[in-house]
Motif scaffolding. Structure first.
Motif, PDB file in Angstrom:
ATOM      1  N   GLU B 209       0.839  -1.182   0.000  1.00 53.37           N
ATOM      2  CA  GLU B 209       0.000   0.000   0.000  1.00 53.37           C
ATOM      3  C   GLU B 209       0.884   1.245   0.000  1.00 53.37           C
ATOM      4  O   GLU B 209       1.941   1.256   0.626  1.00 53.37           O
ATOM      5  N   ILE B 210       0.433   2.251  -0.694  1.00 50.98           N
ATOM      6  CA  ILE B 210       1.233   3.471  -0.733  1.00 50.98           C
ATOM      7  C   ILE B 210       0.840   4.406   0.393  1.00 50.98           C
ATOM      8  O   ILE B 210      -0.306   4.845   0.485  1.00 50.98           O
ATOM      9  N   ASN B 211       1.794   4.636   1.284  1.00 51.66           N
ATOM     10  CA  ASN B 211       1.577   5.549   2.396  1.00 51.66           C
ATOM     11  C   ASN B 211       2.010   6.951   1.955  1.00 51.66           C
ATOM     12  O   ASN B 211       3.189   7.222   1.802  1.00 51.66           O
ATOM     13  N   GLU B 212       1.041   7.820   1.748  1.00 54.84           N
ATOM     14  CA  GLU B 212       1.355   9.154   1.207  1.00 54.84           C
ATOM     15  C   GLU B 212       2.332   9.927   2.098  1.00 54.84           C
ATOM     16  O   GLU B 212       3.039  10.803   1.637  1.00 54.84           O
ATOM     17  N   HIS B 213       2.355   9.588   3.383  1.00 56.88           N
ATOM     18  CA  HIS B 213       3.283  10.277   4.278  1.00 56.88           C
ATOM     19  C   HIS B 213       4.736   9.953   3.970  1.00 56.88           C
ATOM     20  O   HIS B 213       5.646  10.622   4.443  1.00 56.88           O
ATOM     21  N   TYR B 214       4.926   8.898   3.217  1.00 56.12           N
ATOM     22  CA  TYR B 214       6.295   8.507   2.883  1.00 56.12           C
ATOM     23  C   TYR B 214       6.812   9.172   1.601  1.00 56.12           C
ATOM     24  O   TYR B 214       7.944   8.960   1.206  1.00 56.12           O
ATOM     25  N   ILE B 215       5.933   9.911   0.962  1.00 51.94           N
ATOM     26  CA  ILE B 215       6.395  10.676  -0.205  1.00 51.94           C
ATOM     27  C   ILE B 215       6.465  12.142   0.190  1.00 51.94           C
ATOM     28  O   ILE B 215       5.455  12.824   0.310  1.00 51.94           O
ATOM     29  N   ILE B 216       7.666  12.613   0.451  1.00 52.81           N
ATOM     30  CA  ILE B 216       7.831  14.003   0.876  1.00 52.81           C
ATOM     31  C   ILE B 216       8.279  14.817  -0.331  1.00 52.81           C
ATOM     32  O   ILE B 216       9.368  14.598  -0.870  1.00 52.81           O
ATOM     33  N   LYS B 217       7.439  15.723  -0.734  1.00 51.03           N
ATOM     34  CA  LYS B 217       7.740  16.499  -1.942  1.00 51.03           C
ATOM     35  C   LYS B 217       8.317  17.871  -1.628  1.00 51.03           C
ATOM     36  O   LYS B 217       8.194  18.370  -0.508  1.00 51.03           O
ATOM     37  N   ASN B 218       8.902  18.470  -2.637  1.00 49.12           N
ATOM     38  CA  ASN B 218       9.368  19.859  -2.563  1.00 49.12           C
ATOM     39  C   ASN B 218      10.451  20.121  -1.527  1.00 49.12           C
ATOM     40  O   ASN B 218      10.488  21.180  -0.898  1.00 49.12           O
ATOM     41  N   ILE B 219      11.314  19.159  -1.334  1.00 52.17           N
ATOM     42  CA  ILE B 219      12.479  19.375  -0.473  1.00 52.17           C
ATOM     43  C   ILE B 219      13.590  19.907  -1.360  1.00 52.17           C
ATOM     44  O   ILE B 219      14.005  19.252  -2.311  1.00 52.17           O
ATOM     45  N   VAL B 220      14.030  21.133  -1.070  1.00 50.90           N
ATOM     46  CA  VAL B 220      14.958  21.755  -2.014  1.00 50.90           C
ATOM     47  C   VAL B 220      16.393  21.889  -1.522  1.00 50.90           C
ATOM     48  O   VAL B 220      17.270  22.273  -2.274  1.00 50.90           O
ATOM     49  N   ASN B 221      16.627  21.568  -0.245  1.00 51.85           N
ATOM     50  CA  ASN B 221      18.020  21.663   0.193  1.00 51.85           C
ATOM     51  C   ASN B 221      18.297  20.770   1.396  1.00 51.85           C
ATOM     52  O   ASN B 221      17.401  20.068   1.890  1.00 51.85           O
ATOM     53  N   TYR B 222      19.520  20.821   1.815  1.00 51.66           N
ATOM     54  CA  TYR B 222      20.000  19.996   2.923  1.00 51.66           C
ATOM     55  C   TYR B 222      19.178  20.194   4.188  1.00 51.66           C
ATOM     56  O   TYR B 222      18.703  19.236   4.804  1.00 51.66           O
ATOM     57  N   ASP B 223      18.979  21.436   4.563  1.00 46.55           N
ATOM     58  CA  ASP B 223      18.270  21.707   5.812  1.00 46.55           C
ATOM     59  C   ASP B 223      16.845  21.168   5.787  1.00 46.55           C
ATOM     60  O   ASP B 223      16.373  20.575   6.758  1.00 46.55           O
ATOM     61  N   GLU B 224      16.163  21.383   4.665  1.00 39.70           N
ATOM     62  CA  GLU B 224      14.798  20.881   4.570  1.00 39.70           C
ATOM     63  C   GLU B 224      14.765  19.364   4.637  1.00 39.70           C
ATOM     64  O   GLU B 224      13.831  18.771   5.170  1.00 39.70           O
ATOM     65  N   SER B 225      15.804  18.754   4.101  1.00 37.38           N
ATOM     66  CA  SER B 225      15.879  17.302   4.133  1.00 37.38           C
ATOM     67  C   SER B 225      16.051  16.809   5.563  1.00 37.38           C
ATOM     68  O   SER B 225      15.364  15.887   6.019  1.00 37.38           O
ATOM     69  N   VAL B 226      16.979  17.442   6.292  1.00 39.13           N
ATOM     70  CA  VAL B 226      17.196  17.087   7.696  1.00 39.13           C
ATOM     71  C   VAL B 226      15.881  17.198   8.460  1.00 39.13           C
ATOM     72  O   VAL B 226      15.477  16.292   9.204  1.00 39.13           O
ATOM     73  N   GLN B 227      15.204  18.297   8.223  1.00 38.42           N
ATOM     74  CA  GLN B 227      13.957  18.535   8.947  1.00 38.42           C
ATOM     75  C   GLN B 227      12.880  17.507   8.594  1.00 38.42           C
ATOM     76  O   GLN B 227      12.174  16.987   9.466  1.00 38.42           O
ATOM     77  N   ALA B 228      12.777  17.210   7.323  1.00 40.79           N
ATOM     78  CA  ALA B 228      11.762  16.241   6.876  1.00 40.79           C
ATOM     79  C   ALA B 228      11.983  14.890   7.538  1.00 40.79           C
ATOM     80  O   ALA B 228      11.035  14.233   7.990  1.00 40.79           O
ATOM     81  N   VAL B 229      13.240  14.475   7.608  1.00 45.40           N
ATOM     82  CA  VAL B 229      13.537  13.172   8.201  1.00 45.40           C
ATOM     83  C   VAL B 229      13.256  13.193   9.696  1.00 45.40           C
ATOM     84  O   VAL B 229      12.701  12.246  10.255  1.00 45.40           O
ATOM     85  N   ASN B 230      13.617  14.289  10.332  1.00 49.02           N
ATOM     86  CA  ASN B 230      13.320  14.403  11.762  1.00 49.02           C
ATOM     87  C   ASN B 230      11.821  14.267  12.020  1.00 49.02           C
ATOM     88  O   ASN B 230      11.395  13.576  12.953  1.00 49.02           O
ATOM     89  N   GLU B 231      11.031  14.907  11.180  1.00 49.77           N
ATOM     90  CA  GLU B 231       9.591  14.821  11.346  1.00 49.77           C
ATOM     91  C   GLU B 231       9.084  13.398  11.148  1.00 49.77           C
ATOM     92  O   GLU B 231       8.224  12.919  11.885  1.00 49.77           O
ATOM     93  N   LEU B 232       9.652  12.737  10.171  1.00 52.36           N
ATOM     94  CA  LEU B 232       9.264  11.357   9.887  1.00 52.36           C
ATOM     95  C   LEU B 232       9.573  10.463  11.089  1.00 52.36           C
ATOM     96  O   LEU B 232       8.772   9.600  11.470  1.00 52.36           O
ATOM     97  N   ILE B 233      10.754  10.710  11.656  1.00 51.35           N
ATOM     98  CA  ILE B 233      11.161   9.891  12.802  1.00 51.35           C
ATOM     99  C   ILE B 233      10.265  10.178  14.004  1.00 51.35           C
ATOM    100  O   ILE B 233       9.830   9.259  14.710  1.00 51.35           O
ATOM    101  N   ASN B 234       9.967  11.441  14.197  1.00 54.79           N
ATOM    102  CA  ASN B 234       9.128  11.805  15.338  1.00 54.79           C
ATOM    103  C   ASN B 234       7.664  11.412  15.169  1.00 54.79           C
ATOM    104  O   ASN B 234       6.900  11.424  16.114  1.00 54.79           O
TER     105      ASN B 234
END
Lengths: 332, 332
Positions: B209-234
């Motif tokens: 099944e496709i979990n839409e929360h696992y597709i994070i769009k519009n990440i444009v740089n390193y910092d946003e990536s770090v933040q996105a992963v932190n949110e996913l983990i939390n």
DNA sequence: TAACTGCTTTAAAACGTTTTGTCACTATGC
DNA sequence: GCATAGTGACAAAACGTTTTAAAGCAGTTA
């Protein structure tokens, strides 16, 4: 086939000169005439031929940019600064890579002059005598960006590399007496003429002996940096602090230390010199001298526009401020 | 003031046409005449005026390069490929940044046509209809480099993004069922049209099944990536594998995991998509789909030279091979 | 009304090449 | 000795603008 200024003139019942004035925003045109011409221009889809314009006016609104390697982070950032200001002043740039090869530099310079550029921004690790002469003989202004001309007769934009390196070293020397300097190419004037002397001076002022093994020259990439640090560690007399010639070298240092189970900054401290975005894309994030690359490019281009317009320029040699950004690779 | 072809002709007692022939390597000149002319050229220091030449010949040996941002690693590498081949075929490049802004793209395109470039290499995350039309109406050839034109009517050089992404995902899906895709901008055609569909297909083929929360769009740089992963983990439902849209995003992922005490590849696996030199400048080094940026640029420029010379071209849409470089961020 | 003023506009030269049509000259064949 | 190619070189037009000197024109002024 293509629409020329003559076609527009004919359709609008005016002379070519009037169309030219309208296109170039000259004020000596009656509003009614201007409107009429503008309409014809739009209707015919007229697009001025910049080559013909260049021939007639002897201005191309194009500047040459000679760069060692656009795929390098550093030069790409400099170039972005140059291009932004160029655009702001309505110039385009012709970009060419020299690979730091004197023959290519000279040949590119000649090609660009042949293309009648209005000026040139040059980046080169070493302004050789032949290059110096070519620049002096140039019919158009030339500005060096992040590059040193030791005669100081050519316009240039830099920071005070000596002072910056000295400060970074002093920082490390507060807590360490085994400080290595992993340097870039020796024929890069900034290294041979400023950073290495700064290293020597910083140590001398602390009455420390200079261990030549701690000055590693000619490290040009990440892999060489990793290897250099590994060798230093295996030598049995490993440094406890490193001054890196640039961020890529610094990354190599940090990772080589990591591979050897040395903690940064607990066991070993590292300061870099550049502060590209790479500096924040490592763990720990790098303390680094900030080299304002974008600004150097931008100021160089701005200076070039002034020289092109024969405006008064107070000082041909501009020195931008620098600072040290404290992050996690030092104890602060 | 400056030496012209006329001066050379006068000094050598020949016509301008003969000097022109000598300069352009035309064979219809007697060796003795050629020698005489060459001597005068050297003595006078004659340098042909490329602007006049461009006006007369309608060729400028200059091509336009429109790029989103030269300070980005990816585009800088592409540009290096373009420039190398351009040099090889005796072209210069006019480089300009579009910042991915449609208006700027259109305006730059127009400016370059005004400067009578012989062709244009264009990089754009999204070829909008207006841009498409401008290209179709162009009097000179245009090649897209690493950019998708969905109508497939414009010459372009790419890899098979769908297949590449699919392979990377399949790799992760062998051992994981919680795989996140940290993607770049959604309006980037490669993402919306190829990578995301590949993600969906890869999961569907595994009947997952496709979990839409696992597709994070519009990440444009390193910092946003770090933040996105932190949110996913939390979020409490952390993925055990990541597919990164590019190396900078991948770096962000790895460091966010590191910050959360998760080991790569033991606890979590990561695959990147790009393989710039950054991929080897992290610990662990990144497994990555190899995007042959330099080659894409080089092939695009080569294709452009063919189109400029009206040579036969078998296929306007070229697809370069890709592969996955296995390193230490996956278990292999 | 004539001369003057100041603004518009024009015609034509200039910019430095390439290219085309033509001519002069040499060597060849008969 | 004469027509015939074939080279090599020339003169001049063309490329599409800008720019300069001069002229046109409408409104003032005396």
């Amino acid at each position: 086939m293509t629409v020329t200024i003559y076609d527009v003139a004919r359709e609008a019942n005016v002379s070519m000169a009037t169309v030219s004035r309208v296109v170039n925003g000259n004020q000596n045109v009656k509003p009614a005439t201007r409107k009429k011409v503008l309409e014809v221009i739009k209707r015919l889809g007229y697009r001025p031929n910049a080559v013909a314009r260049g021939l007639a006016s002897k201005k191309t609104t194009t500047v040459g940019v000679i760069i060692p390697d656009i795929s390098s982070n550093v030069y790409a950032e400099l170039t972005r600064g140059i291009e932004d200001i160029a655009t702001m002043y309505n110039y385009n740039i012709i970009l060419a890579n020299s690979d730091q090869n004197e023959d290519k530099e000279l040949q590119l310079f000649d090609t660009m002059l042949g293309k009648q550029v209005d000026g040139v921004v040059l980046m080169s690790d070493e302004v050789t005598p032949a290059l110096h002469d070519a620049i002096e003989a140039s019919p158009v202004p030339v500005v060096l960006a992040g590059s040193i001309d030791e005669s100081h007769t050519i316009a240039s934009v830099n920071i005070d590399y000596f002072a910056a390196a000295y400060e970074a070293l002093s920082h490390l020397l507060k807590r360490h007496n085994k400080v290595a300097f992993i340097s870039g190419p020796e024929n890069y004037t900034v290294n041979s003429g400023y950073k290495i002397p700064a290293y020597q001076k910083a140590l001398q002022e602390k009455n420390m002996e200079i261990n030549e093994h701690y000055i590693i020259k000619n490290i040009v990439n990440y892999d060489e940096s990793v290897q250099a640090v590994n060798e230093l560690i295996n030598s049995g007399n490993a440094p406890t602090a490193y001054f890196a010639g640039n961020d890529e070298i610094a990354l190599g240092i940090v990772h080589a230390l990591y591979d050897n189970n040395l903690q940064v900054p607990t066991d070993v401290e590292v300061i870099s010199f550049e502060d590209t975005k790479l500096a924040r894309m490592v763990r720990p994030q790098l303390t680094s001298v900030v080299l304002p690359l974008y600004d150097i490019g931008a100021v160089a281009m701005r200076l070039l526009t002034k020289l092109i317009n024969k405006e008064d320029v107070e000082e041909l040699t501009v020195v931008l401020p620098h600072r040290i950004e404290e992050r996690d690779s030092t104890k602060g």
